[in-house]
Design an enzyme around this catalytic site. Structure first.
Site, short mmCIF file in Angstrom:
data_model
loop_
_atom_site.label_atom_id
_atom_site.label_comp_id
_atom_site.label_asym_id
_atom_site.label_seq_id
_atom_site.Cartn_x
_atom_site.Cartn_y
_atom_site.Cartn_z
CD GLU A 50 4.75 30.47 -46.39
OE1 GLU A 50 5.04 29.87 -45.33
OE2 GLU A 50 5.01 31.68 -46.58
CG ASN A 110 5.78 32.53 -50.09
OD1 ASN A 110 4.93 31.72 -50.43
ND2 ASN A 110 6.39 32.48 -48.93
CE LYS A 127 5.07 35.28 -46.07
NZ LYS A 127 5.87 34.10 -45.66
CD GLU A 146 9.20 33.41 -45.95
OE1 GLU A 146 8.40 33.88 -46.76
OE2 GLU A 146 8.88 33.05 -44.80
CB CYS A 172 3.34 32.28 -43.52
SG CYS A 172 4.16 31.62 -42.06
CG ASN A 197 6.18 26.31 -44.56
OD1 ASN A 197 6.63 25.16 -44.52
ND2 ASN A 197 5.41 26.74 -45.54
N1 CDT Z 1 6.78 31.48 -43.53
C1 CDT Z 1 6.65 32.51 -42.64
O1 CDT Z 1 6.24 33.60 -43.00
N2 CDT Z 1 7.05 32.25 -41.40
C2 CDT Z 1 7.13 33.27 -40.40
C3 CDT Z 1 8.29 33.01 -39.54
C4 CDT Z 1 8.70 34.23 -38.84
S1 CDT Z 1 10.24 34.05 -38.10
C5 CDT Z 1 11.33 34.51 -39.26
C6 CDT Z 1 5.87 33.38 -39.53
O2 CDT Z 1 5.48 34.52 -39.25
O3 CDT Z 1 5.35 32.37 -39.08
#
Ligand code: CDT
Length: 308
Positions: A50, A110, A127, A146, A172, A197
């Site tokens: 991502e 995204n 996303k 985000e 993600c 990420n």
């Molecule tokens: N990039 C992404 O979606 N990361 C989320 C972090 C969650 S915490 C705000 C994840 O679910 O890994």
């Protein structure tokens, strides 16, 4: 049960950290190095993470609109990313690339782009589940904005006939939701590609921090098994601008077993030969949806968003 093999060699192209000052051109050189490793390993499809072209900018509250816009792509391929498309097509390798997209009419997504072995776009996924918070929260050690910087994708999870199989895309936070996999499972998906990420520190509940790796594999392995599909989970991991993110990219079989896993927090490519006919062993037995599912019993899932 499997019949004749339908093999696809896939590479999970994990990235280590991308510094804020790193240019697209420098990042694309890293993507190309991973692509060549994939070629050496016989990959037909190389999967990147991502937001693979820049540092993970939602960790900052960015007030200057021009600075913020600098993290988005307004065309794909851009001149900086064009060498990736050209080299992949020359090698006959398809790829999946995550980036921040700014559309001509001003929408910010995204985005995950799937490209075939001739350099043609197969699919563009935006996303669906946008995590984090909408406003600056200065009490946090770092932000997860985000929800300020991206709109939720307007379309549901798709699958596309490509690479001799049925390929699905997610990004993600999507991987934590069983609905993500089931929507694609209902479309007979055979391989789901997921870039991520994931900061290891979770400010709202730090007791979850030591479980970040466990939760990552838990959800993807369950999603694979319960839908009889391969899952390829690809991280941008390591210590990026003072924030450590989970690595542990992996390729998961329809059995739920991990076939290959990255062992570093750096740029690393791991690959596996995936017989897509393995999916049948699960889709036609325990998870024969037509025979065993009871959708009339699950209506609350689409009727309600919240716990009553
Ligand atoms: N990039 C992404 O979606 N990361 C989320 C972090 C969650 S915490 C705000 C994840 O679910 O890994």
């Amino acid at each position: 049960m499997r019949g004749k093999a339908r093999e696809l060699v896939v590479g999970a192209a994990q990235l280590g950290p991308i510094a804020r000052h790193e240019t697209r051109t420098e990042v694309v050189e890293r993507l190309l190095a991973l692509l060549h490793r994939g070629h050496e390993q016989g990959c037909e499809l190389v999967v990147y993470p991502e937001l693979a072209l820049t540092t993970f900018f939602p960790r900052w509250w960015i007030e200057d609109p021009r600075e913020l816009d600098g993290f988005y792509e307004t065309e794909m391929p851009s001149p900086e990313v064009a060498p990736l498309f050209a080299t992949a097509a020359r090698l006959g390798i398809g790829f999946c690339l995550g980036y921040a997209e700014l559309t001509p009419d001003g929408h910010r997504y995204n985005t995950y782009l799937l490209v075939d072995g001739r350099g043609n776009e197969v699919a563009k996924y935006r996303k669906v589940h946008i995590p984090g918070h909408e406003r600056h929260e200065p009490q946090r050690p770092f932000q997860h904005l985000e929800r300020a910087y991206f709109e939720p994708g307007p379309e549901t999870f798709g699958t596309w006939s490509a690479f001799r199989g049925e390929i699905g895309l997610a990004l993600c936070n999507d991987r934590r939701w069983p609905e993500t996999y089931r929507v694609m499972g209902l479309a007979d998906v055979e391989m789901i590609l997921i870039g991520y990420n994931t900061p290891i520190h979770y400010f709202p509940d730090p007791t979850q921090d030591p479980l970040a790796g466990f939760h990552n594999h838990l959800v993807m392995q369950a999603g694979a098994y319960q839908n009889g599909t391969f899952v390829v989970g690809v991280a941008k991991g390591g210590m990026e601008e003072g924030v450590r993110s989970l690595a542990e990219s992996c390729i998961i079989a329809p059995s739920g077993e991990i076939l290959a896993q990255a062992s570093t927090e750096s740029d690393e490519l791991v690959s596996a030969t995936c017989d897509l006919n393995w999916c049948v062993a699960y889709k036609k037995t325990l998870f024969d949806f037509a025979r065993y599912r009871r959708p009339e019993m699950y209506q609350a899932i689409t009727r309600r968003q919240e716990v009553r």
